[in-house]
Design an enzyme around this catalytic site. Structure first.
Site, PDB file in Angstrom:
ATOM      1  CG  HIS A 489      36.743   8.135  73.856  1.00  0.00           C
ATOM      2  ND1 HIS A 489      36.391   6.829  73.580  1.00  0.00           N
ATOM      3  CD2 HIS A 489      36.136   8.889  72.917  1.00  0.00           C
ATOM      4  CE1 HIS A 489      35.598   6.813  72.506  1.00  0.00           C
ATOM      5  NE2 HIS A 489      35.430   8.050  72.087  1.00  0.00           N
ATOM      6  CD  GLU A 490      35.738  12.603  72.601  1.00  0.00           C
ATOM      7  OE1 GLU A 490      36.051  12.767  71.407  1.00  0.00           O
ATOM      8  OE2 GLU A 490      34.734  11.954  72.961  1.00  0.00           O
ATOM      9  CG  HIS A 493      37.881  10.349  68.480  1.00  0.00           C
ATOM     10  ND1 HIS A 493      37.575   9.322  67.614  1.00  0.00           N
ATOM     11  CD2 HIS A 493      36.943  10.300  69.459  1.00  0.00           C
ATOM     12  CE1 HIS A 493      36.492   8.679  68.064  1.00  0.00           C
ATOM     13  NE2 HIS A 493      36.092   9.262  69.187  1.00  0.00           N
ATOM     14  CG  HIS A 496      42.111   8.244  63.568  1.00  0.00           C
ATOM     15  ND1 HIS A 496      40.822   7.815  63.419  1.00  0.00           N
ATOM     16  CD2 HIS A 496      42.824   7.591  62.622  1.00  0.00           C
ATOM     17  CE1 HIS A 496      40.769   6.929  62.434  1.00  0.00           C
ATOM     18  NE2 HIS A 496      41.970   6.767  61.937  1.00  0.00           N
TER      19      HIS A 496
HETATM   20 ZN   LIG Z   1      34.432   8.733  70.365  1.00  0.00          ZN
END
Ligand SMILES: [Zn+2]
Length: 704
Positions: A489-490, A493, A496
């Protein structure tokens, strides 16, 4: 957790200091290290106050020049000039805000509170400068005649909104009140999470009888021993508090009395003593309500959601209500199954709130016939990084990661990788700060030290911060299923930020509305159990044997089929957040008891489950009182709708390969906030997103 960038703090003016000028330069000037990595070794804490004082003064001088320009306003001499001003302050802000939450100490805590106030005042000074506002406003009025690109229009629109939302359109006395409110809110939003961090250890449960640890994994026992040492206990094991209400130890401990102690410690955090956050909550809510009132919004929720991709608080309510009804029904079925299972093991078992997750995990294990605790043996951090996370990013986006042992992070635990694109060009740095320590805020997040921007010729420096239990020296770091997903998940980010390709820094990477920011990270979770990725990393950490198929299947199912428990606790927190932010100034003045308000809000939404507390109770709800998720905690499920759709799109368009990766990057991932994020998503999947894929993923039946 999100990519929340903590509020960038700044300095109280007039502080004298003996800080070394070289150290001050290291805070505010771009370093000569690769990709502008801050020269952490050259930075001392004494440098921050004078560095901010200087950076603020220089920024004000730059802004004054823009505001006093005798030339008529143009996009270049006003909007773009303002966008590019204050680079020293931005740099200092990113460095300090990261250090203040990843590696806090009393000096940094004190600086953070002062600086939060000073920066809020500084931002207001700019937003409320009537000369500057008049230039921005005149451009805004003529925006369709200026021949601007879509990206430039978004930048102009954002600057105009920022000024209006700070009070630029109000009279002088209202502006004065707005200034006071922002300064006070900045202080409160810094103090609140400092109290929560202090409680992580102060409210932890000390265990002195080794038998009471029964059920905990070896990793958890080692972490508890380490936490006891860090908290200054000569002996014993300290179960330090993880951020959410649910504590992983509660799902593992076999002794119900110990589970109850840990559970009670968790849900009563910051409700008493020196870290009591209740007065801070009512003050924060009252100030936010007053600010919304001054600006003519119906309430603070309307003020916050105006900056989101969601059209209105009503649209958010509708989504939460539909999901809430479905989740409660699924919860009744789930609890019955858990109770039946508990009775089959031990007839007459009474399941209390502190027993739910314990029995839930065992019941799920009984269905699959697999003990998921064994999963971590096949999930070693180093291998997951290189053969899982970096591997998937290589297949999809052509990225290569090379560790740079010669570069120095802000803490000895921080590791640094140089990132290369498919053409072999160095494009960024990626920092990993994976293990828990007492100086680190709970949870997991991504942040940046440098934001990509072509106009500034800046390439990204991105950090992932997690709170994995630190293994004993020489021992491998083994990941539970939850930690594995958090890592993916991280990293979503981070991608991104790493693949951002925009002109202006304020539109870079994860600088999108909070209810879109979770989208890339949730999409990236899909690769954790993708067959090609899993096969590549999941081998036994000692023997090298591949993971048994039934264990892989069970772990995948545990992730893909969310429990009703987790959906209900999430929705309850989202509902609680909205309830606080829909109070008017008179209503909040009438709130005498934070806990009673909480109970009433949950009951009104039908989510007052006797066995499932909200994922965060108000007193430790950092996201909304100390982060950037005020009235926006719904963001996670809002963007999950988009992520679930995108997962299907990937699977229908070639899955783990460069073609689909490239389309994802070009349409959305690289665009940051330079385009309308929702429109970009619709162009990718070819239509408006629907709720179906999310409902299936969460095991919920559609509700009319
Ligand atoms: Zn998050």
């Amino acid at each position: 957790m999100s990519s929340t960038q903590p509020a960038e703090p700044t300095s109280t003016a007039g502080q004298t200091s003996t800080a070394d000028p070289g150290s001050i330069r290291a805070v505010i000037e771009r370093s000569s290290l690769p990709h502008g990595l801050p020269d952490f070794a050259a930075i001392s804490d004494d440098a921050f106050r004078p560095a901010f004082t200087q950076a603020i003064a220089e920024h004000l001088a730059e802004v004054d020049q823009i505001a006093a320009d005798p030339e008529p306003p143009t996009f270049a001499n006003t909007v773009e000039a303002l966008e590019l001003s204050g680079q020293k302050l931005a740099r200092a802000g990113r460095i300090f805000s990261n250090l203040a939450i990843s590696d806090a100490n009393p000096q940094r805590d004190a600086i953070a509170r002062d600086l939060a106030v000073a920066l809020a005042e500084h931002t207001d000074t700019i937003n409320l400068d009537p000369r500057l506002f008049s230039r921005i406003h005149s451009l805004y009025e003529r925006r369709d005649e200026l021949g601007l690109t879509g990206t430039q229009l978004r930048l102009l629109d954002k600057q105009h909104r920022d000024a209006i939302r700070a009070g630029a359109g109000l009279d002088a006395s209202a502006q004065e009140e707005m200034r006071t409110i922002s300064a006070r809110l900045a202080w409160l939003a810094t103090k609140f999470p400092q109290n929560v961090l202090a409680e992580a250890y102060a409210a932890g449960v000390l265990i002195t009888d080794e038998a009471e640890l029964d059920g905990l994994s070896a990793t958890a026992v080692a972490a508890a021993r380490q936490a006891a040492v860090e908290a200054g206990h000569d002996q014993g094991w300290l179960i330090a508090m993880e951020l959410p209400s649910s504590q992983s130890a509660v799902a593992e401990l076999t002794d119900p009395a110990v589970r109850r102690r840990v559970f009670e410690a968790s849900v009563t955090r910051c409700l008493h003593g020196e870290h009591d956050n209740r007065a801070l909550i009512t003050e924060i809510i009252a100030l936010r309500a007053r600010r919304a009132e001054l600006l003519g919004y119906a309430d603070a929720a309307a003020y916050e959601i105006a900056e989101q991709t969601a059209p209105s608080p009503a649209a958010v309510d509708e989504l939460l209500t539909r999901l809430g009804a479905a989740a409660v029904r699924a919860g009744e079925r789930e609890l019955q199954q858990v109770q039946d299972y508990a009775d089959s093991v031990s007839p007459g078992t009474v399941i209390g709130a502190s027993d739910y997750t314990y029995w839930l995990e065992r019941q799920r294990g009984s269905v699959t016939g697999v003990d998921l605790d064994r999963f971590e043996e096949y999930c070693e951090l180093e291998r997951v990084l290189t053969h899982g996370i970096f591997f998937a990013a290589g297949q999809l986006y052509g990225l290569q990661f090379v560790e740079r042992d010669d570069l120095v992070g802000y803490h000895p635990d921080v590791r640094i990788w140089e990132v290369f694109d498919a053409a072999g060009d160095s494009i960024a740095l990626f920092l990993g700060d994976f293990h828990a320590r007492s100086s680190k805020r709970g949870g997991a997040w991504m942040s940046t030290f440098v934001d990509q921007s072509s106009v500034l010729a800046e390439t990204p420096v991105v950090v992932n911060v997690l709170n994995l239990s630190k293994p004993e020296p020489g021992q491998p770091s083994l990941l539970s299923v939850d930690n594995l997903i958090t890592l993916f998940h991280e990293f979503g980010h981070s991608v991104h930020g790493l693949l951002s390709s925009v002109k202006y820094p304020s539109q870079s990477g994860a600088s999108v509305p909070p209810d879109f920011v979770e989208f890339p990270s949730q999409v990236n979770e899909m690769w954790a159990f993708h067959p090609e990725v899993l096969a590549n990393y999941a081998v036994h950490h000692r023997t090298g044997e591949p993971i048994p198929p039934e264990l892989a299947r069970a772990a995948r199912e545990a992730v893909e089929v969310e429990s009703a428990h987790s959906t209900i606790e999430y929705l309850a927190a989202a509902v609680l957040d909205l309830a606080w932010h829909r109070l008017g100034t008179e209503e909040i003045a009438a709130v005498e008891d934070v806990e009673a308000f909480e109970a009433a809000a949950l009951a009104a939404a039908g989510l007052a489950h006797p066995l499932i507390p909200p994922r965060y109770r108000s007193t430790y709800f950092n996201h909304i009182f100390g982060g950037q998720y005020a009235a926006s905690y719904y963001s996670y499920i809002w963007s999950e709708v988009l992520a679930a759709e995108t997962e299907q799109w990937f699977l229908a368009n070639g899955g783990l390969q460069a073609g689909s990766g490239r389309r994802f990057v070009e349409s959305t991932l690289s665009r940051g906030d330079s385009v309308d994020p929702l429109a970009a998503h619709q162009r990718l999947i070819g239509r408006k997103p629907e709720l179906g894929p999310l409902l299936r993923k969460r095991g919920l039946e559609p509700v009319a």
